[in-house]
Design a protein around this motif. Structure first.
Motif, PDB file in Angstrom:
ATOM      1  N   SER A 101       0.834  -1.240  -0.086  1.00  0.00           N
ATOM      2  CA  SER A 101      -0.164  -0.057   0.033  1.00  0.00           C
ATOM      3  C   SER A 101       0.874   1.233  -0.087  1.00  0.00           C
ATOM      4  O   SER A 101       2.002   1.178   0.417  1.00  0.00           O
ATOM      5  CB  SER A 101      -0.916   0.043   1.233  1.00  0.00           C
ATOM      6  OG  SER A 101      -0.147   0.145   2.409  1.00  0.00           O
ATOM      7  N   LEU A 102       0.233   2.191  -0.348  1.00  0.00           N
ATOM      8  CA  LEU A 102       0.918   3.652  -0.648  1.00  0.00           C
ATOM      9  C   LEU A 102       0.092   4.837   0.154  1.00  0.00           C
ATOM     10  O   LEU A 102      -1.049   4.481   0.823  1.00  0.00           O
ATOM     11  CB  LEU A 102       1.452   3.788  -1.963  1.00  0.00           C
ATOM     12  CG  LEU A 102       2.630   3.121  -2.333  1.00  0.00           C
ATOM     13  CD1 LEU A 102       2.791   3.204  -3.822  1.00  0.00           C
ATOM     14  CD2 LEU A 102       3.948   3.681  -1.716  1.00  0.00           C
ATOM     15  N   ALA A 103       0.292   5.905  -0.272  1.00  0.00           N
ATOM     16  CA  ALA A 103      -0.646   6.882   0.354  1.00  0.00           C
ATOM     17  C   ALA A 103      -2.140   7.023   0.049  1.00  0.00           C
ATOM     18  O   ALA A 103      -2.936   7.618   0.779  1.00  0.00           O
ATOM     19  CB  ALA A 103      -0.123   8.448  -0.442  1.00  0.00           C
ATOM     20  N   SER A 104      -2.517   6.344  -1.111  1.00  0.00           N
ATOM     21  CA  SER A 104      -3.928   6.240  -1.112  1.00  0.00           C
ATOM     22  C   SER A 104      -4.218   4.953  -1.906  1.00  0.00           C
ATOM     23  O   SER A 104      -3.186   4.424  -2.611  1.00  0.00           O
ATOM     24  CB  SER A 104      -4.624   7.249  -2.042  1.00  0.00           C
ATOM     25  OG  SER A 104      -4.239   7.199  -3.195  1.00  0.00           O
ATOM     26  N   PRO A 105      -5.512   4.347  -1.879  1.00  0.00           N
ATOM     27  CA  PRO A 105      -5.627   3.228  -2.458  1.00  0.00           C
ATOM     28  C   PRO A 105      -5.350   3.159  -4.242  1.00  0.00           C
ATOM     29  O   PRO A 105      -5.311   2.128  -4.787  1.00  0.00           O
ATOM     30  CB  PRO A 105      -7.234   3.027  -2.418  1.00  0.00           C
ATOM     31  CG  PRO A 105      -7.521   3.651  -0.973  1.00  0.00           C
ATOM     32  CD  PRO A 105      -6.635   4.832  -1.109  1.00  0.00           C
ATOM     33  N   GLU A 106      -5.447   4.552  -4.696  1.00  0.00           N
ATOM     34  CA  GLU A 106      -5.244   4.550  -6.100  1.00  0.00           C
ATOM     35  C   GLU A 106      -3.807   4.832  -6.424  1.00  0.00           C
ATOM     36  O   GLU A 106      -3.409   4.827  -7.721  1.00  0.00           O
ATOM     37  CB  GLU A 106      -6.081   5.914  -6.575  1.00  0.00           C
ATOM     38  CG  GLU A 106      -7.440   5.871  -6.472  1.00  0.00           C
ATOM     39  CD  GLU A 106      -8.046   6.260  -5.117  1.00  0.00           C
ATOM     40  OE1 GLU A 106      -7.462   6.908  -4.337  1.00  0.00           O
ATOM     41  OE2 GLU A 106      -9.164   5.671  -5.177  1.00  0.00           O
ATOM     42  N   THR A 107      -3.013   5.309  -5.568  1.00  0.00           N
ATOM     43  CA  THR A 107      -1.404   5.373  -5.616  1.00  0.00           C
ATOM     44  C   THR A 107      -0.689   4.249  -5.825  1.00  0.00           C
ATOM     45  O   THR A 107      -0.808   3.218  -5.028  1.00  0.00           O
ATOM     46  CB  THR A 107      -0.968   6.102  -4.384  1.00  0.00           C
ATOM     47  OG1 THR A 107      -1.613   7.365  -4.294  1.00  0.00           O
ATOM     48  CG2 THR A 107       0.598   6.452  -4.766  1.00  0.00           C
ATOM     49  N   LEU A 108      -0.041   3.944  -7.175  1.00  0.00           N
ATOM     50  CA  LEU A 108       0.583   2.881  -7.640  1.00  0.00           C
ATOM     51  C   LEU A 108       2.422   3.100  -7.384  1.00  0.00           C
ATOM     52  O   LEU A 108       2.994   2.151  -7.366  1.00  0.00           O
ATOM     53  CB  LEU A 108       0.377   2.495  -8.963  1.00  0.00           C
ATOM     54  CG  LEU A 108      -1.190   2.246  -9.078  1.00  0.00           C
ATOM     55  CD1 LEU A 108      -1.249   2.017 -10.776  1.00  0.00           C
ATOM     56  CD2 LEU A 108      -1.595   1.023  -8.240  1.00  0.00           C
ATOM     57  N   VAL A 109       2.686   4.295  -7.399  1.00  0.00           N
ATOM     58  CA  VAL A 109       4.037   4.554  -7.327  1.00  0.00           C
ATOM     59  C   VAL A 109       4.405   5.747  -6.467  1.00  0.00           C
ATOM     60  O   VAL A 109       3.411   6.943  -6.389  1.00  0.00           O
ATOM     61  CB  VAL A 109       4.605   4.821  -8.881  1.00  0.00           C
ATOM     62  CG1 VAL A 109       6.105   5.321  -8.732  1.00  0.00           C
ATOM     63  CG2 VAL A 109       4.071   4.015  -9.847  1.00  0.00           C
ATOM     64  N   GLU A 110       5.466   5.726  -5.717  1.00  0.00           N
ATOM     65  CA  GLU A 110       5.761   7.029  -4.870  1.00  0.00           C
ATOM     66  C   GLU A 110       7.438   6.773  -4.876  1.00  0.00           C
ATOM     67  O   GLU A 110       8.025   5.798  -4.942  1.00  0.00           O
ATOM     68  CB  GLU A 110       5.440   6.849  -3.432  1.00  0.00           C
ATOM     69  CG  GLU A 110       5.874   7.813  -2.369  1.00  0.00           C
ATOM     70  CD  GLU A 110       5.108   7.746  -1.160  1.00  0.00           C
ATOM     71  OE1 GLU A 110       5.706   8.282  -0.201  1.00  0.00           O
ATOM     72  OE2 GLU A 110       4.135   6.987  -0.891  1.00  0.00           O
ATOM     73  N   ILE A 111       7.927   8.031  -5.163  1.00  0.00           N
ATOM     74  CA  ILE A 111       9.532   8.329  -5.003  1.00  0.00           C
ATOM     75  C   ILE A 111       9.820   9.363  -3.909  1.00  0.00           C
ATOM     76  O   ILE A 111       9.400  10.391  -4.013  1.00  0.00           O
ATOM     77  CB  ILE A 111       9.897   8.374  -6.457  1.00  0.00           C
ATOM     78  CG1 ILE A 111       9.693   7.491  -7.298  1.00  0.00           C
ATOM     79  CG2 ILE A 111      11.592   8.828  -6.263  1.00  0.00           C
ATOM     80  CD1 ILE A 111      10.070   7.681  -8.891  1.00  0.00           C
ATOM     81  N   GLU A 112      10.988   8.785  -3.340  1.00  0.00           N
ATOM     82  CA  GLU A 112      11.423   9.821  -2.278  1.00  0.00           C
ATOM     83  C   GLU A 112      13.076   9.903  -3.017  1.00  0.00           C
ATOM     84  O   GLU A 112      13.335   8.931  -3.406  1.00  0.00           O
ATOM     85  CB  GLU A 112      11.427   9.604  -0.883  1.00  0.00           C
ATOM     86  CG  GLU A 112      12.057   8.158  -0.528  1.00  0.00           C
ATOM     87  CD  GLU A 112      11.785   7.814   1.039  1.00  0.00           C
ATOM     88  OE1 GLU A 112      12.235   8.936   1.828  1.00  0.00           O
ATOM     89  OE2 GLU A 112      11.517   6.731   1.187  1.00  0.00           O
ATOM     90  N   ALA A 113      13.618  10.980  -2.479  1.00  0.00           N
ATOM     91  CA  ALA A 113      14.896  11.197  -3.246  1.00  0.00           C
ATOM     92  C   ALA A 113      15.628  12.149  -2.286  1.00  0.00           C
ATOM     93  O   ALA A 113      15.285  12.864  -1.259  1.00  0.00           O
ATOM     94  CB  ALA A 113      14.735  12.057  -4.448  1.00  0.00           C
ATOM     95  N   THR A 114      17.119  12.146  -2.614  1.00  0.00           N
ATOM     96  CA  THR A 114      18.201  12.967  -1.934  1.00  0.00           C
ATOM     97  C   THR A 114      18.666  13.600  -3.140  1.00  0.00           C
ATOM     98  O   THR A 114      19.209  12.968  -4.065  1.00  0.00           O
ATOM     99  CB  THR A 114      19.065  12.161  -0.732  1.00  0.00           C
ATOM    100  OG1 THR A 114      18.026  11.461   0.081  1.00  0.00           O
ATOM    101  CG2 THR A 114      19.994  13.165  -0.369  1.00  0.00           C
ATOM    102  N   ALA A 115      19.183  14.969  -2.955  1.00  0.00           N
ATOM    103  CA  ALA A 115      19.904  15.571  -4.094  1.00  0.00           C
ATOM    104  C   ALA A 115      20.807  16.676  -3.480  1.00  0.00           C
ATOM    105  O   ALA A 115      20.554  17.134  -2.201  1.00  0.00           O
ATOM    106  CB  ALA A 115      19.012  16.365  -4.978  1.00  0.00           C
ATOM    107  N   ALA A 116      21.649  16.875  -4.106  1.00  0.00           N
ATOM    108  CA  ALA A 116      22.828  17.979  -3.691  1.00  0.00           C
ATOM    109  C   ALA A 116      21.840  19.546  -4.179  1.00  0.00           C
ATOM    110  O   ALA A 116      21.406  19.393  -5.341  1.00  0.00           O
ATOM    111  CB  ALA A 116      24.112  17.647  -4.113  1.00  0.00           C
TER     112      ALA A 116
END
Length: 114
Positions: free
Chosen positions: A97-112
């Motif tokens: 599961s993710l943020a909502s039932p419709e949510t299929l993809v989530e990406i978190e990131a780190t950047a400079a």
């Protein structure tokens, strides 16, 4: 909560999980491909607002609903095109599961910062 937090001492941007929601917190596409494209667009907006870019990504954590191995053929080309010459550390994680039932993809990131 924030979409991103900048550690000014280190010049690192920590980006919260981005999903395929529009401004009204709605998912308009119900495929992994479509949502991944929208997520990457949202990620780009956050990177730009933070003063960073795709080229400055240090790491990505890609969460997908379902078995990751079953979706790699779909996900990998889209992510590779998005990253172009950038080579961050990338981790893919299949979840139930993710943020909502419709949510299929989530990406978190780190950047400079740039």
């Amino acid at each position: 909560m924030s979409q991103a937090v900048i550690d000014t001492a280190s010049g690192i941007v920590y980006i919260s999980g981005q999903v395929a929601w529009d401004a009204d917190y709605q998912v308009s596409c119900h495929t992994v491909e479509g949502q991944l494209s929208n997520v990457l667009n949202n990620l780009t907006v956050v990177l730009d607002a933070a003063g960073s870019s795709v080229e400055n990504l240090l790491s990505l954590r890609i969460y997908v609903r379902g078995e990751l191995g079953d979706l790699m053929g779909t996900i990998a080309p889209i992510v590779a095109q998005f990253l172009a010459e950038s080579r961050p550390a990338v981790t893919g994680i299949g979840v139930s599961s993710l943020a909502s039932p419709e949510t299929l993809v989530e990406i978190e990131a780190t950047a400079a910062l740039q």
